[in-house]
Scaffold this active site. Structure first.
Site: not given
Ligand code: UDX
Length: 464
Positions: A256, A74
């Site tokens: 995830c 991210t």
């Protein structure tokens, strides 16, 4: 890749990585990750048709099919920070493939990527192609950790997405033929590229949503006297809903769920779908709420302060049967308790002291970057000790938090543990794996997620 090697003796598989220590570990007797059954599979094919090498360029140049499984962290800064996937590693992999290739190749996206990544990758490859033909396929992986070998050997489905052109379809057929060595044909689904990319994000979002749904219910159960396990059982009996993934917990973790949902949220926002983005974001927010709620229960039950009190943390991995700690709820729970000045004694059967300290010192989202970009010398946490035994962790403790559902925690001698603890002795079961009645009989004050509250906990309730 090890499973492909095992099931397809006629195919040569080479796993490449630029990290020398990691490849050395894959070539040694101590594999770098713990996954039940993986040792046997690797050892059955290694040096036969499964090889591990750092000679990335040579093996990529020789391959017909290249699976790319680089990390997609991210983003922590710039456009989309905190949500969007950082495709730096993917882009450099694509550039390297374009540079070294001398023959046509199928390039398979194995990492979970934002929808339309294939388009960007295709551009990089075709703009640098020197006349070579590249076909991009999306082949997301649905295995879960701890059951990876079983999931790979008998998948619910294999998904392959490709371009709807003759070249694209030929590539899809080539990859299908690999899986057809052991997966029944009706379980190999083929779609267009974008459906395959989105299906992976959607599947993880749906799974995480179930957990947040039952966790949201667990808060209501505690307020009303309902029992979340009974509610989950009754709800799951509806064949349209089904019984799986309805275990209330301290919160979901893993590499995830959160990452993929944040990514999904970002894609929705980029497409102007504000309401849809908001809807999925709630799944992550409820998960954060659940972790905070757990910490508040601990602190409020223990007379509203844990300052200077020893608390045993049993389990640090994000779920049992793995040593993986990425996004584990243990990190947030420990931070919450450390914030209230607790003294933590942590035990996990598979996670090392070094890993735990690194995790507690790390900034959010840093785990998905290579090791050298993570904090090298973790701050020495005076409040944290890591021990190699549950009895040692709980000795003289005021309270115990069960964070991972390791089977061994069910079999501990809780009378012995109770005798060695400060009184009143508290247990906070974040996984609902312990026998509450038996513990209460011993004398423990017990809190279990979503279960009728111990009178003690109820009396000391704060707003949560
Ligand atoms: C998940 C998906 O299941 C898998 O298909 C995908 O390929 C990768 O992400 P994984 O992260 O390995 O797999 O673990 P999973 O078993 O899905 O558990 C994720 C988290 O949810 C864990 O922290 C687990 O403890 C938690 N969980 C799971 C619950 O809290 N309750 C449940 O009922 C199920």
């Amino acid at each position: 890749m090890a499973m492909i090697a095992l099931k397809c003796p006629n195919i040569q598989v080479v796993v490449v990585d630029i990290s020398k220590p990691r490849i050395a570990a894959w070539n040694s007797d101590e594999l770098p990750i713990y996954e039940p059954g993986l040792d046997e599979v690797v050892k059955a094919c290694r040096e036969k048709n499964l090889f591990f090498s750092t000679d990335v360029e040579k093996h990529v140049a020789e391959a017909d099919i290249v699976f790319v499984s680089v990390n997609t962290p991210t983003k922590t800064r710039g456009l989309g920070a905190g949500k969007a996937a950082d495709l730096t590693y993917w882009e450099s992999a694509a550039r390297m493939i374009a540079d070294v290739s001398k023959s046509d190749k199928i390039v398979v996206e194995k990492s979970t990527v934002p929808v339309k990544t294939a388009e960007a990758i295709e551009k990089i490859l075709t703009h640098n192609n020197k006349g070579i033909n590249f076909q991009i396929l999306s082949n997301p992986e649905f295995l879960a950790e701890g059951t990876a070998i079983e999931d790979l050997a008998k998948p619910d489905r294999v998904l392959i997405g490709g371009r709807e052109t003759p070249g694209g379809q030929k590539a899809v057929e080539a990859l299908k033929a690999v899986y057809a060595h052991w997966v029944p044909e009706d379980r190999i689904l083929t779609t267009n590229l974008w459906s395959a990319e989105l299906s992976k994000l959607a599947a993880n979002a749906f799974l995480a949503q179930r957990i947040s749904s039952i966790n949201a219910m667990s808060a209501l159960c505690e307020s009303t006297g309902a029992d979340v396990s009974e509610v989950a059982y009754a709800v799951g009996k509806d064949s349209r809903i089904g019984p799986k993934f309805l275990n209330a917990s301290v919160g979901f973790g893993g590499s995830c769920f959160q990452k993929d949902i944040l990514n999904l949220v970002y894609i929705c926002e980029c497409n102007g779908l504000t309401e849809v983005a908001h809807y999925w974001k709630q799944v992550v927010q409820i998960n954060d709420y659940q972790k905070t709620r757990f910490v508040k229960r601990v602190v409020s039950s223990m007379f509203n302060t844990v300052s200077g009190k020893k608390i045993a943390i049993l389990g640090f991995a994000f779920k049992k049967d793995t040593g993986d700690t990425r996004e584990t709820p243990a990190i947030d729970v420990c931070h919450g308790l450390l914030g209230d000045k607790a003294l933590l004694s942590i035990y996990d059967p598979q996670v090392t002291e070094d890993q735990i300290k690194r995790d507690l010192a790390m900034n959010k989202f840093d785990w998905d970057h290579p090791l050298h970009l993570q904090p090298q010398s973790p701050t020495a946490f005076k409040q944290v000790s890591v021990v190699w035994d549950a009895y040692e962790a709980t000795k003289d403790a005021h309270g115990i938090c069960i964070i991972t559902e390791w089977d061994e925690f069910k079999k501990l001698d809780y009378q012995r543990i109770y005798d060695n603890m400060q009184k009143p002795a508290f247990i906070f079961d974040g996984r609902n794996v312990l026998n509450v009645e038996a513990l209460r009989k011993i004398g423990f004050v017990v809190y279990s997620i979503g279960k009728p509250l111990d009178p003690w906990v109820k009396d000391l309730q704060v707003s949560i």
